[in-house]
Motif scaffolding. Structure first.
Motif, PDB file in Angstrom:
ATOM      1  N   ALA A 169       9.624 -21.173   6.381  1.00 14.22           N
ATOM      2  CA  ALA A 169       8.617 -21.202   7.433  1.00 14.22           C
ATOM      3  C   ALA A 169       7.768 -22.459   7.301  1.00 14.22           C
ATOM      4  O   ALA A 169       7.539 -22.967   6.211  1.00 14.22           O
ATOM      5  CB  ALA A 169       7.735 -19.959   7.345  1.00 14.22           C
ATOM      6  N   ALA A 170       7.282 -22.964   8.429  1.00 17.32           N
ATOM      7  CA  ALA A 170       6.500 -24.195   8.445  1.00 17.32           C
ATOM      8  C   ALA A 170       5.202 -24.022   7.669  1.00 17.32           C
ATOM      9  O   ALA A 170       4.596 -22.947   7.659  1.00 17.32           O
ATOM     10  CB  ALA A 170       6.213 -24.599   9.880  1.00 17.32           C
ATOM     11  N   GLU A 171       4.774 -25.105   7.016  1.00 18.75           N
ATOM     12  CA  GLU A 171       3.510 -25.078   6.287  1.00 18.75           C
ATOM     13  C   GLU A 171       2.351 -25.032   7.276  1.00 18.75           C
ATOM     14  O   GLU A 171       2.429 -25.554   8.393  1.00 18.75           O
ATOM     15  CB  GLU A 171       3.389 -26.315   5.406  1.00 18.75           C
ATOM     16  CG  GLU A 171       4.411 -26.377   4.287  1.00 18.75           C
ATOM     17  CD  GLU A 171       4.349 -27.693   3.528  1.00 18.75           C
ATOM     18  OE1 GLU A 171       4.936 -27.763   2.441  1.00 18.75           O
ATOM     19  OE2 GLU A 171       3.719 -28.645   4.050  1.00 18.75           O
ATOM     20  N   SER A 172       1.262 -24.433   6.843  1.00 18.28           N
ATOM     21  CA  SER A 172       0.048 -24.392   7.649  1.00 18.28           C
ATOM     22  C   SER A 172      -1.127 -24.809   6.782  1.00 18.28           C
ATOM     23  O   SER A 172      -1.017 -24.889   5.546  1.00 18.28           O
ATOM     24  CB  SER A 172      -0.183 -22.982   8.203  1.00 18.28           C
ATOM     25  OG  SER A 172      -0.550 -22.089   7.158  1.00 18.28           O
ATOM     26  N   ALA A 173      -2.247 -25.064   7.423  1.00 11.79           N
ATOM     27  CA  ALA A 173      -3.430 -25.486   6.683  1.00 11.79           C
ATOM     28  C   ALA A 173      -3.880 -24.417   5.694  1.00 11.79           C
ATOM     29  O   ALA A 173      -4.491 -24.737   4.660  1.00 11.79           O
ATOM     30  CB  ALA A 173      -4.552 -25.816   7.659  1.00 11.79           C
ATOM     31  N   GLY A 176      -5.282 -34.584  18.590  1.00 13.12           N
ATOM     32  CA  GLY A 176      -6.242 -34.239  17.563  1.00 13.12           C
ATOM     33  C   GLY A 176      -6.926 -32.916  17.866  1.00 13.12           C
ATOM     34  O   GLY A 176      -6.584 -32.232  18.823  1.00 13.12           O
ATOM     35  N   PRO A 177      -7.891 -32.539  17.040  1.00 13.41           N
ATOM     36  CA  PRO A 177      -8.355 -33.295  15.873  1.00 13.41           C
ATOM     37  C   PRO A 177      -7.396 -33.173  14.689  1.00 13.41           C
ATOM     38  O   PRO A 177      -6.747 -32.139  14.509  1.00 13.41           O
ATOM     39  CB  PRO A 177      -9.700 -32.646  15.548  1.00 13.41           C
ATOM     40  CG  PRO A 177      -9.552 -31.228  16.032  1.00 13.41           C
ATOM     41  CD  PRO A 177      -8.693 -31.306  17.256  1.00 13.41           C
ATOM     42  N   PHE A 178      -7.327 -34.244  13.879  1.00 13.28           N
ATOM     43  CA  PHE A 178      -6.474 -34.242  12.709  1.00 13.28           C
ATOM     44  C   PHE A 178      -7.275 -33.772  11.491  1.00 13.28           C
ATOM     45  O   PHE A 178      -8.503 -33.903  11.438  1.00 13.28           O
ATOM     46  CB  PHE A 178      -5.912 -35.637  12.465  1.00 13.28           C
ATOM     47  CG  PHE A 178      -4.955 -36.075  13.535  1.00 13.28           C
ATOM     48  CD1 PHE A 178      -3.604 -35.761  13.444  1.00 13.28           C
ATOM     49  CD2 PHE A 178      -5.407 -36.794  14.639  1.00 13.28           C
ATOM     50  CE1 PHE A 178      -2.720 -36.158  14.435  1.00 13.28           C
ATOM     51  CE2 PHE A 178      -4.533 -37.202  15.628  1.00 13.28           C
ATOM     52  CZ  PHE A 178      -3.180 -36.884  15.543  1.00 13.28           C
ATOM     53  N   GLN A 179      -6.550 -33.229  10.528  1.00 14.41           N
ATOM     54  CA  GLN A 179      -7.199 -32.672   9.338  1.00 14.41           C
ATOM     55  C   GLN A 179      -6.390 -32.994   8.093  1.00 14.41           C
ATOM     56  O   GLN A 179      -5.161 -32.902   8.084  1.00 14.41           O
ATOM     57  CB  GLN A 179      -7.343 -31.158   9.472  1.00 14.41           C
ATOM     58  CG  GLN A 179      -8.074 -30.493   8.301  1.00 14.41           C
ATOM     59  CD  GLN A 179      -8.126 -28.985   8.433  1.00 14.41           C
ATOM     60  OE1 GLN A 179      -7.122 -28.348   8.738  1.00 14.41           O
ATOM     61  NE2 GLN A 179      -9.299 -28.405   8.223  1.00 14.41           N
ATOM     62  N   LEU A 180      -7.096 -33.400   7.039  1.00 15.39           N
ATOM     63  CA  LEU A 180      -6.487 -33.596   5.728  1.00 15.39           C
ATOM     64  C   LEU A 180      -6.618 -32.284   4.958  1.00 15.39           C
ATOM     65  O   LEU A 180      -7.708 -31.735   4.827  1.00 15.39           O
ATOM     66  CB  LEU A 180      -7.193 -34.718   4.973  1.00 15.39           C
ATOM     67  CG  LEU A 180      -6.694 -34.994   3.553  1.00 15.39           C
ATOM     68  CD1 LEU A 180      -5.317 -35.650   3.594  1.00 15.39           C
ATOM     69  CD2 LEU A 180      -7.672 -35.874   2.785  1.00 15.39           C
ATOM     70  N   ALA A 181      -5.498 -31.754   4.468  1.00 12.78           N
ATOM     71  CA  ALA A 181      -5.497 -30.536   3.659  1.00 12.78           C
ATOM     72  C   ALA A 181      -4.972 -30.877   2.272  1.00 12.78           C
ATOM     73  O   ALA A 181      -4.044 -31.676   2.130  1.00 12.78           O
ATOM     74  CB  ALA A 181      -4.634 -29.458   4.308  1.00 12.78           C
ATOM     75  N   TYR A 182      -5.552 -30.251   1.239  1.00 13.83           N
ATOM     76  CA  TYR A 182      -5.169 -30.606  -0.125  1.00 13.83           C
ATOM     77  C   TYR A 182      -5.438 -29.446  -1.067  1.00 13.83           C
ATOM     78  O   TYR A 182      -6.269 -28.577  -0.800  1.00 13.83           O
ATOM     79  CB  TYR A 182      -5.930 -31.850  -0.589  1.00 13.83           C
ATOM     80  CG  TYR A 182      -7.437 -31.723  -0.517  1.00 13.83           C
ATOM     81  CD1 TYR A 182      -8.186 -31.321  -1.622  1.00 13.83           C
ATOM     82  CD2 TYR A 182      -8.125 -31.992   0.663  1.00 13.83           C
ATOM     83  CE1 TYR A 182      -9.563 -31.201  -1.566  1.00 13.83           C
ATOM     84  CE2 TYR A 182      -9.503 -31.880   0.730  1.00 13.83           C
ATOM     85  CZ  TYR A 182     -10.220 -31.487  -0.385  1.00 13.83           C
ATOM     86  OH  TYR A 182     -11.584 -31.360  -0.317  1.00 13.83           O
ATOM     87  N   GLY A 183      -4.702 -29.464  -2.184  1.00 12.53           N
ATOM     88  CA  GLY A 183      -4.856 -28.455  -3.216  1.00 12.53           C
ATOM     89  C   GLY A 183      -3.979 -27.244  -2.987  1.00 12.53           C
ATOM     90  O   GLY A 183      -4.374 -26.309  -2.298  1.00 12.53           O
ATOM     91  N   ASN A 200      -2.118 -31.962  12.653  1.00 15.57           N
ATOM     92  CA  ASN A 200      -2.701 -32.330  13.943  1.00 15.57           C
ATOM     93  C   ASN A 200      -3.412 -31.141  14.568  1.00 15.57           C
ATOM     94  O   ASN A 200      -3.522 -30.066  13.957  1.00 15.57           O
ATOM     95  CB  ASN A 200      -1.638 -32.914  14.884  1.00 15.57           C
ATOM     96  CG  ASN A 200      -0.516 -31.919  15.193  1.00 15.57           C
ATOM     97  OD1 ASN A 200      -0.658 -30.706  15.001  1.00 15.57           O
ATOM     98  ND2 ASN A 200       0.606 -32.434  15.673  1.00 15.57           N
ATOM     99  N   GLY A 201      -3.889 -31.318  15.790  1.00 13.87           N
ATOM    100  CA  GLY A 201      -4.638 -30.265  16.443  1.00 13.87           C
ATOM    101  C   GLY A 201      -3.834 -29.032  16.764  1.00 13.87           C
ATOM    102  O   GLY A 201      -4.398 -27.951  16.993  1.00 13.87           O
ATOM    103  N   GLN A 202      -2.490 -29.145  16.771  1.00 14.84           N
ATOM    104  CA  GLN A 202      -1.617 -27.999  17.020  1.00 14.84           C
ATOM    105  C   GLN A 202      -1.194 -27.297  15.738  1.00 14.84           C
ATOM    106  O   GLN A 202      -0.350 -26.397  15.752  1.00 14.84           O
ATOM    107  CB  GLN A 202      -0.371 -28.445  17.788  1.00 14.84           C
ATOM    108  CG  GLN A 202      -0.632 -28.912  19.222  1.00 14.84           C
ATOM    109  CD  GLN A 202      -1.307 -30.272  19.269  1.00 14.84           C
ATOM    110  OE1 GLN A 202      -0.843 -31.218  18.642  1.00 14.84           O
ATOM    111  NE2 GLN A 202      -2.397 -30.371  20.008  1.00 14.84           N
ATOM    112  N   GLY A 203      -1.748 -27.727  14.620  1.00 12.89           N
ATOM    113  CA  GLY A 203      -1.416 -27.126  13.341  1.00 12.89           C
ATOM    114  C   GLY A 203      -0.103 -27.592  12.763  1.00 12.89           C
ATOM    115  O   GLY A 203       0.441 -26.948  11.858  1.00 12.89           O
TER     116      GLY A 203
END
Length: 457
Positions: free
Chosen positions: A17-21, A360-367, A63-66
């Motif tokens: 399955a696709a990764e999500s935030a 957008g809006p774009f988001q950086l996700a980490y950890g 991106n804004g669509q996840g």
């Protein structure tokens, strides 16, 4: 049989399955105007404190669509070169009598206190009887070595000749920097041929002397542009301070928990008292249960005389993302005395480039301990990266950190998808084995009714 089909078809789909935030612990909003195809951001210290991988493999851009968008990390450069533009060198003609060599010319050179030449006087006969023998060039104002000289002169027609270039730091002792260097400016077969540059191979000299063979036409009204060698400067570093851990172990040992996977290359040691000088060993380890491994050793000091204080330079150290560090102080001379022994680590931050696919809006996700690295090679994302025709990359900025799924994503626990995948595979293999065993028994032991029918015939 239906269960087998379900596990063999549905479970692998769940696993992929696709990764999500929400697969990540934290995030930051990316401010980008959306007019460019590629954007670049600097990775801040907060990201290094939260990632689970030193290679930043658990960083994504959504991106804004996840949706995950392509990203790459620029190679980090600890030092960089800053090229300076060409500089016009002050030029002073050298006049001589007859066949006198340059070293035999009667010259009086006036200089300022900083070494710059103000004027050059030629002694001997009148100017009408003197001959132009060369030029003295003043390069004392340039701190760098010179790589190239660009010549310009006046000539009524075509010119082909050579020059000799010498360098000196005291106007008394000269060394050859280039000999028989060709210069030319002429027309040939309807083409303009010009050779006006001379390479010096990064020669450093305060003063230059230009001359040519006795039989050659002098270079009248000579002007020279010098190209200095690039200045090597250290790239800007982020710095993070750390206090010594509460329980530091043995006397003379100071332990530090960085709290994350920092790959730093500079270390500062903050001695608590002035007039302290100690020898220390730097050690590191990835986990608390690991053995300490030596990283480097250094002499550190903090000395004061009258109102001036001097501290030891930064320690060059190679870090591979180890979280725990230890300073082991040689206790000769009393160690560092009382007070807290702090450290600062410095590193060149990564630059992340991403493609602004989607809106957008774009988001950086980490950890996240659940994801694998997904960064592209930098030359695969940026067209022309290895050439001067590099595709334009715009700058973007980051907002404040926000919590996504939180610290639960940082642990090494087994996630639901992985457990379902392994469970489905094990069950599938079990079902296949059971079916094969049942089929083999049917083949070796046919039903009794079938044997009776065959015997009746």
């Amino acid at each position: 049989m239906i269960g087998l089909v379900f596990f063999l078809l549905v479970i692998p789909t769940l696993a992929k399955a696709a990764e999500s935030a929400m697969d990540f612990a934290y995030g930051m909003a990316i401010a980008a105007d959306g007019t460019q195809a590629l954007y670049e951001i600097d990775i801040p210290a907060a990201v290094y404190r939260a990632v689970t991988r030193a290679d930043l493999g658990d960083v994504r851009v959504f991106n804004g669509q996840g949706e995950v968008v392509p990203h790459a990390l620029r190679p980090r450069v600890a030092v960089k070169e800053q090229a300076g533009g060409p500089v016009s060198l002050p030029s002073f003609p050298l006049w001589g009598e007859g066949t006198n060599k340059l070293d035999e010319l009667k010259l009086r050179i006036d200089k300022r206190g900083d070494g710059a030449i103000v004027e050059v006087h030629s002694g001997g006969k009148s100017s009408a009887e003197k001959k132009l023998r060369g030029y003295l060039l003043d390069a004392s104002a340039l701190p760098q070595a010179l790589t190239t000289l660009e010549f310009a002169w006046q000539s009524a027609g075509s010119f082909i000749g050579t020059v000799r270039i010498e360098g000196s730091d005291d106007l008394a002792h000269w060394r050859v920097l280039a000999d028989n260097a060709a210069l030319a400016r002429l027309s040939f077969a309807g083409h303009q041929v010009a050779r006006t540059r001379v390479e010096l191979r990064a020669a450093r000299a305060k003063y230059l002397r230009i001359s040519w063979p006795e039989s050659q036409v002098p270079l009248v009204a000579l002007t020279v542009l010098a190209e200095p060698s690039p200045i090597v400067v250290a790239s800007p570093r982020l710095w993070q301070s750390f206090a010594v851990a509460p329980s530091s172990g043995k006397s003379g040992e100071y332990a530090y928990d960085l709290g994350g996977a920092f790959t730093f290359d500079r270390l500062r040691v903050r001695l608590p008292q002035v007039n302290t000088l100690v020898q220390l060993q730097v050690l590191s380890r990835v986990k608390r249960s690991d053995q300490w491994r030596p990283a480097t050793s250094a002499l550190v000091y903090r000395l004061r005389e009258r109102d001036a204080e001097v501290a030891s330079p930064e320690i060059i150290v190679t870090s591979h993302g180890e979280r725990y560090w230890l300073l082991r102080i040689d206790q000769k001379g009393g160690g560092v005395g009382s007070g807290d022994l702090g450290i600062e680590i410095g590193w060149v931050p990564h630059k992340l480039v991403f493609a602004a696919r989607g809106s957008g809006p774009f988001q950086l996700a980490y950890g996240s301990s659940r994801v694998k690295p997904a960064a592209l090679a930098i030359d695969a994302l940026i067209p022309g990266y290895k050439t001067k025709a590099e595709f334009k990359v715009a700058r973007a900025t980051l907002g404040e950190p926000v919590t996504l799924a939180g610290v639960s994503r940082l642990g090494a626990s087994r996630d639901f998808k992985t457990l379902m995948l392994w469970g489905g595979l094990i069950l599938g293999v079990t079902l296949l084995g059971w079916m094969a065993l049942r089929l083999s028994r049917q083949v070796s032991n046919p039903p009794a009714a079938s044997q009776t029918t065959e015997n009746s015939h």
